[in-house]
Structure formats: C-alpha cells, structure tokens
Design a protein around this motif. Structure first.
Motif, short mmCIF file in Angstrom:
data_model
loop_
_atom_site.label_atom_id
_atom_site.label_comp_id
_atom_site.label_asym_id
_atom_site.label_seq_id
_atom_site.Cartn_x
_atom_site.Cartn_y
_atom_site.Cartn_z
N ARG A 113 16.34 73.77 85.73
CA ARG A 113 15.27 72.78 85.57
C ARG A 113 14.68 72.86 84.17
O ARG A 113 14.37 71.85 83.56
N ASP A 116 17.00 71.17 81.94
CA ASP A 116 16.90 69.72 82.16
C ASP A 116 15.83 69.09 81.29
O ASP A 116 15.97 67.97 80.80
N VAL A 117 14.72 69.83 81.13
CA VAL A 117 13.61 69.30 80.34
C VAL A 117 14.09 69.03 78.91
O VAL A 117 13.81 67.98 78.34
N PHE A 118 14.87 69.97 78.36
CA PHE A 118 15.36 69.78 76.99
C PHE A 118 16.40 68.66 76.92
O PHE A 118 16.50 67.96 75.93
N ALA A 120 16.46 66.02 78.64
CA ALA A 120 15.95 64.71 79.07
C ALA A 120 15.69 63.77 77.90
O ALA A 120 15.41 62.60 78.10
N ALA B 16 8.35 66.68 87.77
CA ALA B 16 8.33 68.04 87.22
C ALA B 16 9.01 68.06 85.85
O ALA B 16 8.50 68.66 84.90
N THR B 17 10.17 67.38 85.75
CA THR B 17 10.88 67.35 84.47
C THR B 17 10.02 66.69 83.40
O THR B 17 9.94 67.16 82.27
N GLY B 20 7.24 68.91 82.34
CA GLY B 20 7.84 69.93 81.48
C GLY B 20 8.07 69.40 80.07
O GLY B 20 7.79 70.07 79.08
N LEU B 21 8.55 68.16 80.02
CA LEU B 21 8.83 67.53 78.72
C LEU B 21 7.54 67.37 77.91
O LEU B 21 7.51 67.66 76.70
#
Lengths: 287, 333
Positions: A113, A116-118, A120, B16-17, B20-21
């Motif tokens: 997860r 995933d943030v990076f 996105a 959540a993503t 986080g971003l």
C-alpha cells in the motif's frame, strides 16, 4: 563472463553492448578525448553558435563552448546519475519486496500500500517536486530519482517472491528449518535475479530519460554544467538557426537509452527462456 | 457479481492511497523550510504584513495541524487557493483538465489505431524486413526523450516546413463551448476555420505523445498475437476452413489484446508523465504545464491539488482496465 558470451551471440544486444562500452569509455577518458576540455566551464563568446566543422566537430553553443567536448563530460553526469539512482532504488526496493512477498499477509499488504502511494502519480511529478524543493543540484536529482523509483522494484520483487514462495525448493528449505532471511537471500533472490537484471538494464535507460527531463525543466545541475537535458533546453532559444546545438545532446540520449534497452532485450532472451519472443515491458522510470 | 466484488475491493483502498499521497507530497514540499508568505507578499513587505499573511493562510500553525486541516478541507471539496494566481486550485485544475485530456485522448487513439494493426501485421510477417523495420522504430520510440522529439517536430514541421504553429493550443481565443475539448466545441459550433486551426495546433504535441505510446502497443500486440497464433484453436479453425482473416482479426486479436490492455494503464501513465514535459515545450495550457509552474514556484496548494487529481485519474484508469480485462477474458470471471 559466460553470460556476456551468450549475450554477444545476439547481434542486436551485441550492438547495444558495444555502444554502451564506447560511451562509458568516452565518459571515463573525457579529459583526454575532448578537443576543448576547458570549454565545459569557460566561455568564448567570439565563437558562439558555429556550425559543425573540422575544428568544432559538433559545432559550438551559445557561449562558444565546443559541443563535442561538452557531450563527453555530460556523459559522465548522465551515467553517474542513472547508475547511482538505480542502485539506490534497487537497494531500497528489493528488500521491501522480498519481505512483503515472503509474508504476504499484513506486512506484505502494508508495504505494497505504501508503494501504491508512490505509484499513484507519474514518477517524474514526484521527482520534480523533490528536486525543486531540494534545489537544482546533481545530488538532489539523484536523490529525487532514487526516492521515487524504489516502489517499482518493490512491486516487481513482491510479485516474483510470492510466486517463488510456492516453488518446491522454497517449501523444502522452509521445512528444513532454514531461517527466513536465508531463504530470501539464498533461495528466492537467485531465482528472481534474472528478471531483476533485465529490468535494471531497461530501468537505467528509463532513468536517463527522466533525469534528462528534469535537467530540461531546469531542475538539474545549473549551467555551465554540460548536462544533456539542460543543453537541449538552452539550445531552444537559437532554433531554427543553430539546430546542431539541440540535435547533438538529443542524439546522445537516444543512443545511450537505446543501448540499455537493446541490452535488456538481449538479456531477456538469454536469461528468461520462458519469455523468449514474448511481451517486453518498458520497465523504464518514465512509465 | 465477481466484477462488483473486484471493484469494491479496489475502491476500499482509494481513500487511503489518496491520503497517503497527500501526506507524501506535503512532506516533500515542506522538507526544506521555506516561507510561502514571502513569495505571496512580494519583496517590499514589512514584517507585520508577513506575519498577517502567515496567520491568514495558517502558515504559523504547526505542520501536522496544517496537514490535517488540508486533508479535512479536501474532504469537503476545498483544495485551497493557488498562492500565485490567487484562484481556487480546484477551478484552475478543472479549467486546464480538458486541454490535457484532449491531448491524451487523441494521442491514445492514434497510438491504438496505428499500433494494433501494425503489431498484428508484424506478428503475421515475423522476421520479414517489415518486422525488422518496425522493431527499429519501436525501439527508438521507447528510447527517445519526449522533449527532444517535441523540439525536432517543431523544427521540422513548424519552422522549416511551416505546416503547423510552433506552440500554443489555438491562435486567438478558441471556440467557446461546454466540453472544453476545442475540436468538439468547434465542430459543434460549425466553425470549421477554427476547427482546422485547433487541429493544426494539436498535431505536433499529439504526435510527440503518441509515438512512444504506439511503440509500446505495437510490441505488446505483436507479442500477444505471436503467442496466440501457436494455440490449438488456431490450428483447429484453419483445419475447419475458417477464413484466415476472420481467425486473425476476430479470434486471435481478442485473445492477444488482453495483454495489450494491461499495457494501456502503463501507456496512460506514460502519457500523463509525457504531458508534463510536452506541455512545457508546446506552451500547452494544460495540467502538465500547471504542474511544472507550480513546482517551480513552490506553490504548495497547487502541487497538492494537481497530485490528488492525477492520483484519482490513475486509480480510476487502472480500475477500468482491470474491469476491461475481466470482460475481455472470460477465464477471469
């Protein structure tokens, strides 16, 4: 060495290897090979924007600098940036992917997860933001590329580790009581090494493209540094007249990235017989 | 039903993503302490004016509090005000979105329209001169720097041949309309002169973006078709006398395209990444240019807003691709 010999039998990959060897040698021996080594930092405004000739093989730029000499020194910056950035991102991403893939439940999900943030947003956007905050310097470009490229490796290794974990030899090792870190490093890592090596080659090419894009946008090392992307950006003001000014560094980037991609293709054919002739992903950083 | 389950499972992670971003970009843009109030106030501001500005924008609050406030505001649909233009970030992004989408859609369409048939043709004439020539083309498509290709095209088509404008999206004001896609707005208005103008402006940036995208699609289509041609059903259909054309274009292609489709997510990512650089070269008033400008000016709110939008687009596209994959490949159902 055996590997090199096998790659060398694929004419396309051999071409890539030869081109890369030439560029690496040119970068190492830049001070000897450059016709005007001092032109990287000094200005000769009387000789600005001269077309290619016997005295200036690729012409001169807006400051009168010899473009051929500047390209040679620029190769050092480009190669160093790509090699360090890819090495650091591999060193961060591979352990994360191994651990995540080995314990795919809570730990694996959590780690994925985070990556995933990076993933996105396009890598270049995050890299731009980091490079801009830290200031236009080569170390910062390298840092920005490393910090944004590791999730790609984590993802790749995660998926491969999960597959490898189902292999009988891994199960056997676990059953024999081999500690997890030993299973990961001595049993799983060698199994996934081929695809890592292939991706490294293609990833070096992609990182060069991203790094030069950062340079082009003014986020790389500032002039008079002969960074290739910046050279192209500075040449724009003198188009269409002094086209050679923009052409030379662009061709240099194209040839170098192509060499890495061709080597990657060749490695794939040699290392991964299952994939022969099959899908070839663009594992580059700009993806 | 499995499809809905898949969508639901993916959607759970979206907030959540995104949070986080936001945290990530927030941390990145605040690593080095800088003073946005100073940028806002200009050179001659007094200390009191600076303090007032800091207070007004909440810059005097602790960072975690600023972050939390921002996340709550975004949750309410408020992305704050661009520090430079003083316009709300959300409206700025919406104003620029059509320009980038128009580029991306045409580039994607061109890449698929040329890439898929070329990939099939290369697979059918494997190792012919055509296949080799196409390989050279696709390898260079993946190795060329987008900004350099853009400059080459400007040099060739705009400066030497004078066929297209050097940069910009439109010559004067652009057609007014609801979609924001100038090609559609001009067509709806029946204004063919400006339609032509818009298309001439589109040509070079679309070519720049489409070339690497096409290269990816050609490679995956070719590989997929070659892989599928070895299946038993192809031999069977041949033995049954099914016309080769139908076997290839109806059955082989469908099976081969599942691999290509996964790549479209990747290609879309490349297009957005490419748009950042290409819009800078072509002075294209889209999101990419917005991103470059706001990053160079350390306009926090704008950077964060842009990142959130791109993140959402990315997540939605990848979800659509997963859904498309399931629809195209019955084994996944």
């Amino acid at each position: 060495m055996k590997l090199l010999g096998r790659i060398a039998r694929d004419p396309v990959a051999l071409a890539g290897l030869l081109v890369l060897a030439v560029i690496v040698l040119a970068a190492i021996f830049a001070p000897l090979l450059a016709t005007y080594p001092q032109d990287v930092t000094t200005y000769h405004t009387a000789q600005r924007l001269l077309p290619p000739s016997a005295t200036h093989w690729f012409g001169t730029n807006q400051m009168g600098g010899d473009i051929y000499s500047r390209l040679l020194f620029g190769a050092r910056i480009t190669l160093m940036t790509a090699v360090i950035a890819v090495a650091v991102s591999v060193l961060i991403g591979v352990p994360i992917g191994l651990v995540g893939g080995y314990w795919p439940g809570f730990i694996g999900d959590g780690l994925m997860r985070v990556s995933d943030v990076f993933l996105a947003v396009p890598q270049i956007v995050l890299a731009m933001a980091i490079a801009a905050t830290l200031g236009p310097q080569i170390q910062n470009v390298i840092l920005a590329l490393s910090l944004t490229y590791w999730p790609f490796w984590a993802r790749l290794v995660y998926a491969e580790t999960r597959n490898a974990k189902n292999e009988i030899y891994v199960e056997a090792a676990v059953a024999l009581g081999v500690p997890p870190w030993r299973v990961m490093v001595l049993h799983i890592l060698p199994a996934i090494a081929p695809s890592l090596i292939i991706r490294t080659s293609i990833g070096l090419g992609g990182t060069i493209l991203t790094a030069s894009a950062l340079g082009f946008l003014g986020l790389g090392p500032p002039p008079p540094s002969p960074e290739w992307g910046r050279m192209i950006a500075d040449a724009r003001a003198f188009l269409p007249g002094a086209w050679w000014n923009a052409a030379a560094p662009g061709i240099a980037i194209l040839v170098l990235v192509m060499a890495f991609n061709l080597i990657g293709d060749g490695l794939r054919d040699v290392l991964d017989p299952k994939l022969r002739g099959q899908a070839r992903a663009r594992g580059g950083a700009v993806d | 039903m499995r499809l809905l389950g898949l969508i639901a499972r993916r959607l759970v992670w979206v907030p959540a993503t995104l949070i986080g971003l936001v945290v990530l970009v927030f941390v990145i843009s605040h690593v080095v302490p800088s003073d946005p109030a100073r940028i806002l106030a200009g050179e001659n501001a007094t200390a009191a004016q600076l303090a007032a500005l800091r207070h007004q924008y909440g810059f005097d609050r602790p960072l975690p509090e600023q972050l939390l406030r921002y996340i709550i505001d975004v949750g309410r649909g408020d992305m704050g005000v661009s520090l430079y233009t003083q316009t709300p970030v959300a409206s700025e992004v919406w104003r620029r979105l059509p320009a980038t989408m128009e580029l991306a859609v045409y580039a994607m369409a061109a890449a698929v329209l040329f890439g898929v048939p070329l990939g099939v043709a290369a697979a059918l004439r494997r190792n012919s001169w055509f296949d080799h020539a196409l390989r050279v083309l696709t390898v260079s498509g993946l190795a060329i720097a987008a900004f350099w290709l853009a400059i080459l095209l400007q040099l060739l088509f705009a400066m030497w041949l004078n066929l297209t404008p050097v940069q910009g999206r439109v010559s004067d004001f652009g057609p007014s309309g609801i979609t924001g896609f100038y090609t559609i707005d001009a067509a709806l208005a029946g204004d063919w002169a400006s339609e032509l103008d818009v298309l001439r402006h589109l040509a070079l940036p679309v070519m720049t973006l489409a070339f690497p995208a096409m290269a990816t699609i050609v490679r995956f289509t070719r590989a997929g078709v070659i892989g599928t041609l070895g299946s038993f059903f192809v031999d069977y259909q041949r033995a049954m006398g099914v016309p080769w054309r139908i076997t290839v274009w109806r059955y082989v292609l469908r099976s081969a395209l599942t691999g290509t489709l996964t790549q479209i997510g990747l290609v879309f990512g490349n297009l957005l990444a490419g748009a950042v650089v290409v819009e800078a070269v072509f002075d294209w008033p889209g999101l990419g240019q917005f991103a470059v400008n706001s990053i160079l000016q350390s306009d926090y709110n704008a950077i964060l807003g842009f990142t959130i939008y791109v993140g959402v687009m990315f997540i939605v596209v990848n979800l659509l691709i997963d859904v498309g994959q399931v629809l195209l490949d019955p084994r996944g159902r």
